[in-house]
Motif scaffolding. Structure first.
Motif, PDB file in Angstrom:
ATOM      1  N   SER A  13       4.052  17.910 -14.374  1.00 34.15           N
ATOM      2  CA  SER A  13       5.188  18.592 -14.996  1.00 34.15           C
ATOM      3  C   SER A  13       5.096  18.529 -16.512  1.00 34.15           C
ATOM      4  O   SER A  13       5.389  19.503 -17.208  1.00 34.15           O
ATOM      5  CB  SER A  13       6.504  17.954 -14.547  1.00 34.15           C
ATOM      6  OG  SER A  13       6.633  18.065 -13.156  1.00 34.15           O
ATOM      7  N   MET A  14       4.670  17.387 -17.034  1.00 36.63           N
ATOM      8  CA  MET A  14       4.559  17.221 -18.476  1.00 36.63           C
ATOM      9  C   MET A  14       3.480  18.140 -19.044  1.00 36.63           C
ATOM     10  O   MET A  14       3.675  18.774 -20.087  1.00 36.63           O
ATOM     11  CB  MET A  14       4.223  15.762 -18.815  1.00 36.63           C
ATOM     12  CG  MET A  14       4.259  15.461 -20.299  1.00 36.63           C
ATOM     13  SD  MET A  14       4.109  13.716 -20.685  1.00 36.63           S
ATOM     14  CE  MET A  14       2.590  13.277 -19.917  1.00 36.63           C
ATOM     15  N   ILE A  15       2.360  18.255 -18.345  1.00 34.25           N
ATOM     16  CA  ILE A  15       1.280  19.128 -18.807  1.00 34.25           C
ATOM     17  C   ILE A  15       1.741  20.584 -18.775  1.00 34.25           C
ATOM     18  O   ILE A  15       1.491  21.349 -19.706  1.00 34.25           O
ATOM     19  CB  ILE A  15       0.015  18.912 -17.957  1.00 34.25           C
ATOM     20  CG1 ILE A  15      -0.588  17.552 -18.278  1.00 34.25           C
ATOM     21  CG2 ILE A  15      -0.989  20.030 -18.180  1.00 34.25           C
ATOM     22  CD1 ILE A  15      -1.699  17.132 -17.343  1.00 34.25           C
ATOM     23  N   ALA A  16       2.449  20.982 -17.707  1.00 33.59           N
ATOM     24  CA  ALA A  16       2.941  22.359 -17.613  1.00 33.59           C
ATOM     25  C   ALA A  16       3.937  22.646 -18.735  1.00 33.59           C
ATOM     26  O   ALA A  16       3.912  23.725 -19.346  1.00 33.59           O
ATOM     27  CB  ALA A  16       3.585  22.593 -16.251  1.00 33.59           C
ATOM     28  N   TRP A  17       4.819  21.696 -19.032  1.00 31.99           N
ATOM     29  CA  TRP A  17       5.808  21.896 -20.094  1.00 31.99           C
ATOM     30  C   TRP A  17       5.115  22.015 -21.451  1.00 31.99           C
ATOM     31  O   TRP A  17       5.436  22.892 -22.248  1.00 31.99           O
ATOM     32  CB  TRP A  17       6.792  20.724 -20.102  1.00 31.99           C
ATOM     33  CG  TRP A  17       7.799  20.822 -21.196  1.00 31.99           C
ATOM     34  CD1 TRP A  17       8.928  21.583 -21.216  1.00 31.99           C
ATOM     35  CD2 TRP A  17       7.748  20.151 -22.458  1.00 31.99           C
ATOM     36  NE1 TRP A  17       9.591  21.410 -22.401  1.00 31.99           N
ATOM     37  CE2 TRP A  17       8.894  20.549 -23.190  1.00 31.99           C
ATOM     38  CE3 TRP A  17       6.861  19.255 -23.035  1.00 31.99           C
ATOM     39  CZ2 TRP A  17       9.154  20.079 -24.460  1.00 31.99           C
ATOM     40  CZ3 TRP A  17       7.125  18.792 -24.305  1.00 31.99           C
ATOM     41  CH2 TRP A  17       8.258  19.203 -24.999  1.00 31.99           C
ATOM     42  N   GLU A  18       4.152  21.143 -21.724  1.00 33.52           N
ATOM     43  CA  GLU A  18       3.441  21.153 -23.006  1.00 33.52           C
ATOM     44  C   GLU A  18       2.674  22.458 -23.173  1.00 33.52           C
ATOM     45  O   GLU A  18       2.623  23.033 -24.261  1.00 33.52           O
ATOM     46  CB  GLU A  18       2.486  19.958 -23.084  1.00 33.52           C
ATOM     47  CG  GLU A  18       1.768  19.823 -24.401  1.00 33.52           C
ATOM     48  CD  GLU A  18       2.695  19.495 -25.554  1.00 33.52           C
ATOM     49  OE1 GLU A  18       2.345  19.859 -26.696  1.00 33.52           O
ATOM     50  OE2 GLU A  18       3.747  18.887 -25.328  1.00 33.52           O
TER      51      GLU A  18
ATOM     52  N   LEU B 174       0.827  -1.195   0.000  1.00 39.19           N
ATOM     53  CA  LEU B 174       0.000   0.000   0.000  1.00 39.19           C
ATOM     54  C   LEU B 174       0.873   1.261   0.000  1.00 39.19           C
ATOM     55  O   LEU B 174       0.594   2.238  -0.708  1.00 39.19           O
ATOM     56  CB  LEU B 174      -0.932   0.002   1.215  1.00 39.19           C
ATOM     57  CG  LEU B 174      -1.999   1.069   1.258  1.00 39.19           C
ATOM     58  CD1 LEU B 174      -2.893   0.989   0.029  1.00 39.19           C
ATOM     59  CD2 LEU B 174      -2.833   0.928   2.520  1.00 39.19           C
ATOM     60  N   ARG B 175       1.977   1.232   0.770  1.00 37.09           N
ATOM     61  CA  ARG B 175       2.897   2.376   0.773  1.00 37.09           C
ATOM     62  C   ARG B 175       3.552   2.559  -0.591  1.00 37.09           C
ATOM     63  O   ARG B 175       3.674   3.676  -1.091  1.00 37.09           O
ATOM     64  CB  ARG B 175       3.965   2.179   1.846  1.00 37.09           C
ATOM     65  CG  ARG B 175       3.409   2.395   3.255  1.00 37.09           C
ATOM     66  CD  ARG B 175       4.514   2.352   4.264  1.00 37.09           C
ATOM     67  NE  ARG B 175       4.773   0.940   4.585  1.00 37.09           N
ATOM     68  CZ  ARG B 175       5.811   0.503   5.277  1.00 37.09           C
ATOM     69  NH1 ARG B 175       6.733   1.340   5.685  1.00 37.09           N
ATOM     70  NH2 ARG B 175       5.951  -0.780   5.545  1.00 37.09           N
ATOM     71  N   LEU B 176       3.973   1.453  -1.220  1.00 35.82           N
ATOM     72  CA  LEU B 176       4.599   1.548  -2.545  1.00 35.82           C
ATOM     73  C   LEU B 176       3.609   2.045  -3.595  1.00 35.82           C
ATOM     74  O   LEU B 176       3.952   2.843  -4.463  1.00 35.82           O
ATOM     75  CB  LEU B 176       5.181   0.196  -2.959  1.00 35.82           C
ATOM     76  CG  LEU B 176       6.446  -0.226  -2.216  1.00 35.82           C
ATOM     77  CD1 LEU B 176       6.834  -1.657  -2.617  1.00 35.82           C
ATOM     78  CD2 LEU B 176       7.576   0.736  -2.488  1.00 35.82           C
ATOM     79  N   THR B 177       2.380   1.582  -3.513  1.00 37.87           N
ATOM     80  CA  THR B 177       1.349   2.044  -4.437  1.00 37.87           C
ATOM     81  C   THR B 177       1.132   3.543  -4.286  1.00 37.87           C
ATOM     82  O   THR B 177       1.019   4.279  -5.272  1.00 37.87           O
ATOM     83  CB  THR B 177       0.030   1.279  -4.214  1.00 37.87           C
ATOM     84  OG1 THR B 177       0.268  -0.109  -4.358  1.00 37.87           O
ATOM     85  CG2 THR B 177      -1.042   1.729  -5.189  1.00 37.87           C
ATOM     86  N   GLY B 178       1.096   4.013  -3.055  1.00 44.38           N
ATOM     87  CA  GLY B 178       0.924   5.443  -2.802  1.00 44.38           C
ATOM     88  C   GLY B 178       2.081   6.272  -3.340  1.00 44.38           C
ATOM     89  O   GLY B 178       1.892   7.336  -3.938  1.00 44.38           O
ATOM     90  N   VAL B 179       3.301   5.782  -3.156  1.00 40.66           N
ATOM     91  CA  VAL B 179       4.472   6.504  -3.648  1.00 40.66           C
ATOM     92  C   VAL B 179       4.490   6.533  -5.173  1.00 40.66           C
ATOM     93  O   VAL B 179       4.768   7.570  -5.784  1.00 40.66           O
ATOM     94  CB  VAL B 179       5.763   5.848  -3.088  1.00 40.66           C
ATOM     95  CG1 VAL B 179       6.986   6.381  -3.809  1.00 40.66           C
ATOM     96  CG2 VAL B 179       5.879   6.101  -1.601  1.00 40.66           C
TER      97      VAL B 179
ATOM     98  N   MET C 239       4.321   9.855  -7.523  1.00 44.38           N
ATOM     99  CA  MET C 239       5.334  10.145  -8.543  1.00 44.38           C
ATOM    100  C   MET C 239       4.695  10.355  -9.910  1.00 44.38           C
ATOM    101  O   MET C 239       5.118  11.229 -10.679  1.00 44.38           O
ATOM    102  CB  MET C 239       6.353   9.009  -8.599  1.00 44.38           C
ATOM    103  CG  MET C 239       7.265   8.968  -7.390  1.00 44.38           C
ATOM    104  SD  MET C 239       8.306   7.505  -7.294  1.00 44.38           S
ATOM    105  CE  MET C 239       9.133   7.528  -8.852  1.00 44.38           C
ATOM    106  N   MET C 240       3.674   9.578 -10.219  1.00 41.43           N
ATOM    107  CA  MET C 240       2.989   9.734 -11.508  1.00 41.43           C
ATOM    108  C   MET C 240       2.259  11.068 -11.575  1.00 41.43           C
ATOM    109  O   MET C 240       2.271  11.732 -12.620  1.00 41.43           O
ATOM    110  CB  MET C 240       2.024   8.574 -11.748  1.00 41.43           C
ATOM    111  CG  MET C 240       2.737   7.278 -12.057  1.00 41.43           C
ATOM    112  SD  MET C 240       1.628   5.873 -12.230  1.00 41.43           S
ATOM    113  CE  MET C 240       0.628   6.365 -13.587  1.00 41.43           C
ATOM    114  N   VAL C 241       1.632  11.476 -10.482  1.00 43.23           N
ATOM    115  CA  VAL C 241       0.929  12.760 -10.457  1.00 43.23           C
ATOM    116  C   VAL C 241       1.918  13.904 -10.693  1.00 43.23           C
ATOM    117  O   VAL C 241       1.664  14.814 -11.496  1.00 43.23           O
ATOM    118  CB  VAL C 241       0.179  12.944  -9.119  1.00 43.23           C
ATOM    119  CG1 VAL C 241      -0.275  14.377  -8.929  1.00 43.23           C
ATOM    120  CG2 VAL C 241      -1.008  12.003  -9.042  1.00 43.23           C
TER     121      VAL C 241
END
Length: 93
Positions: free
Chosen positions: A27-32, A11-16, A20-22
């Motif tokens: 960042s990708m949306i801001a760059w685009e 559960l901790r790994l899933t949360g991390v 990280m994906m968020v």
């Protein structure tokens, strides 16, 4: 009292991973968005330069200011001339 270390590791790994994906997608949306904005600004500059070249020596000069009636009464105004023709056709037809 329940502690974070008591949470199952999966559960901790899933949360991390989710966090990280968020961050990565944000960042990708801001760059685009920045790339698209910069491209739009460059296109607007090119268009403005093209319009200025089309206008010739007197291009971009303000010849009438105010309501449409003022533009129609100004002989040097191309917009006023077209408005007069348009309204004359509208009244005739």
């Amino acid at each position: 009292m329940y502690r974070f270390s008591d949470t199952p590791i999966w559960l901790r790994l899933t949360g991390v991973i989710w966090l990280m994906m968020v961050v990565a997608f944000g960042s990708m949306i801001a760059w685009e968005t920045r790339v698209n904005r910069d491209m739009a600004i460059e296109q607007a500059k090119d268009f403005a330069g093209t319009v200025n070249e089309i206008g010739g020596d007197g291009g971009g000069r303000v010849v009438a200011e105010g309501p449409p009636e003022v533009a129609m009464a100004t002989p040097a105004s191309h917009t006023g001339r077209h408005l007069r023709e348009f309204l004359a056709q509208r009244k005739a037809g």
